[in-house]
Design a protein around this motif. Structure first.
Motif, PDB file in Angstrom:
ATOM      1  N   VAL A   1       0.841  -1.203   0.000  1.00  0.00           N
ATOM      2  CA  VAL A   1       0.000   0.000   0.000  1.00  0.00           C
ATOM      3  C   VAL A   1       0.871   1.246   0.000  1.00  0.00           C
ATOM      4  CG1 VAL A   1      -1.692   1.317   1.329  1.00  0.00           C
ATOM      5  CG2 VAL A   1      -1.943  -1.144   1.105  1.00  0.00           C
TER       6      VAL A   1
ATOM      7  N   THR B   1       1.217   3.884  -3.172  1.00  0.00           N
ATOM      8  CA  THR B   1       0.950   5.305  -2.961  1.00  0.00           C
ATOM      9  C   THR B   1       2.104   6.155  -3.474  1.00  0.00           C
ATOM     10  OG1 THR B   1      -0.391   4.815  -1.025  1.00  0.00           O
ATOM     11  CG2 THR B   1       0.482   7.040  -1.201  1.00  0.00           C
TER      12      THR B   1
ATOM     13  N   TYR C   1      -3.731  11.836  -2.049  1.00  0.00           N
ATOM     14  CA  TYR C   1      -4.749  11.526  -1.039  1.00  0.00           C
ATOM     15  C   TYR C   1      -4.245  10.474  -0.053  1.00  0.00           C
ATOM     16  CZ  TYR C   1      -9.074   9.865   1.054  1.00  0.00           C
ATOM     17  OH  TYR C   1     -10.037   9.486   1.949  1.00  0.00           O
ATOM     18  N   TYR C   2      -3.736   9.367  -0.577  1.00  0.00           N
ATOM     19  CA  TYR C   2      -3.277   8.302   0.311  1.00  0.00           C
ATOM     20  C   TYR C   2      -1.973   8.669   1.017  1.00  0.00           C
ATOM     21  CZ  TYR C   2      -7.002   5.415  -1.457  1.00  0.00           C
ATOM     22  OH  TYR C   2      -8.245   4.925  -1.771  1.00  0.00           O
TER      23      TYR C   2
ATOM     24  N   LEU D   1      -3.131  10.555   3.980  1.00  0.00           N
ATOM     25  CA  LEU D   1      -3.667   9.637   4.988  1.00  0.00           C
ATOM     26  C   LEU D   1      -2.548   8.945   5.751  1.00  0.00           C
ATOM     27  CD1 LEU D   1      -6.737   7.869   3.319  1.00  0.00           C
ATOM     28  CD2 LEU D   1      -6.730   9.554   5.143  1.00  0.00           C
TER      29      LEU D   1
ATOM     30  N   GLU E   1     -10.038   3.830   6.088  1.00  0.00           N
ATOM     31  CA  GLU E   1     -10.096   4.521   4.794  1.00  0.00           C
ATOM     32  C   GLU E   1      -9.065   4.001   3.804  1.00  0.00           C
ATOM     33  OE1 GLU E   1     -10.179   8.777   4.987  1.00  0.00           O
ATOM     34  OE2 GLU E   1     -11.258   8.746   6.874  1.00  0.00           O
ATOM     35  N   LEU E   2      -8.011   3.341   4.295  1.00  0.00           N
ATOM     36  CA  LEU E   2      -6.983   2.839   3.406  1.00  0.00           C
ATOM     37  C   LEU E   2      -7.446   1.565   2.698  1.00  0.00           C
ATOM     38  CD1 LEU E   2      -3.783   3.324   5.585  1.00  0.00           C
ATOM     39  CD2 LEU E   2      -4.406   4.577   3.546  1.00  0.00           C
TER      40      LEU E   2
END
Length: 137
Positions: free
Chosen positions: A62, A66, A110-111, A114, A133-134
């Motif tokens: 992840v 990102t 965005y990520y 986060l 949210e991830l």
């Protein structure tokens, strides 16, 4: 009622209350209740705060995705602008680089935000909201 005495000042009649309420049995009971409440609130405050999650809870893929989306989007936008400045007559060929680059930057930023919020979060509940949210399976 025995701790009240009446006296007259000019034409008004006033009641003076002596401050002996601490000696009465009902006030002692109320004081003990307030002490119990104070001890309870102190014990709640003395509890250790919840341990925050480590950054290791977020899968590496992840984080890599990102960063990949963000960097590749910036590279596409830069190349699209450079090619467009060198040859403005063929803008139709390079506009696709700008569009794809912009579309890659949006989720990357965005990520990334986060992930930064996750690192800087002050409580475990806030971190849990961010984790929800991830895109983690």
């Amino acid at each position: 009622m025995n701790n009240k005495r009446k006296h007259k000042i000019k034409q008004f009649e006033e009641i003076e209350i002596n401050e002996t309420y601490k000696d009465t049995p009902t006030s002692k009971h109320e004081d003990s209740q307030s002490n119990d409440m104070d001890q309870t609130s102190n014990s709640i405050q003395q509890q250790e705060p919840e341990q925050k999650y480590d950054f290791n809870i977020i899968p590496l893929k992840v984080v890599a995705l990102t960063v990949f989306l963000f960097l590749l989007g910036i590279i596409f936008v830069i190349f699209g602008l450079v090619f467009l400045m060198r040859n403005p007559n063929k803008y139709q060929q390079y506009i696709s680089l700008l569009i794809v680059g912009g579309l890659m930057i949006i989720p990357g930023v965005y990520y990334s935000c986060l992930l930064i919020k996750f690192i800087k979060a002050d409580s475990r509940s806030t971190q849990q909201k961010i984790l929800n949210e991830l895109p983690i399976d």
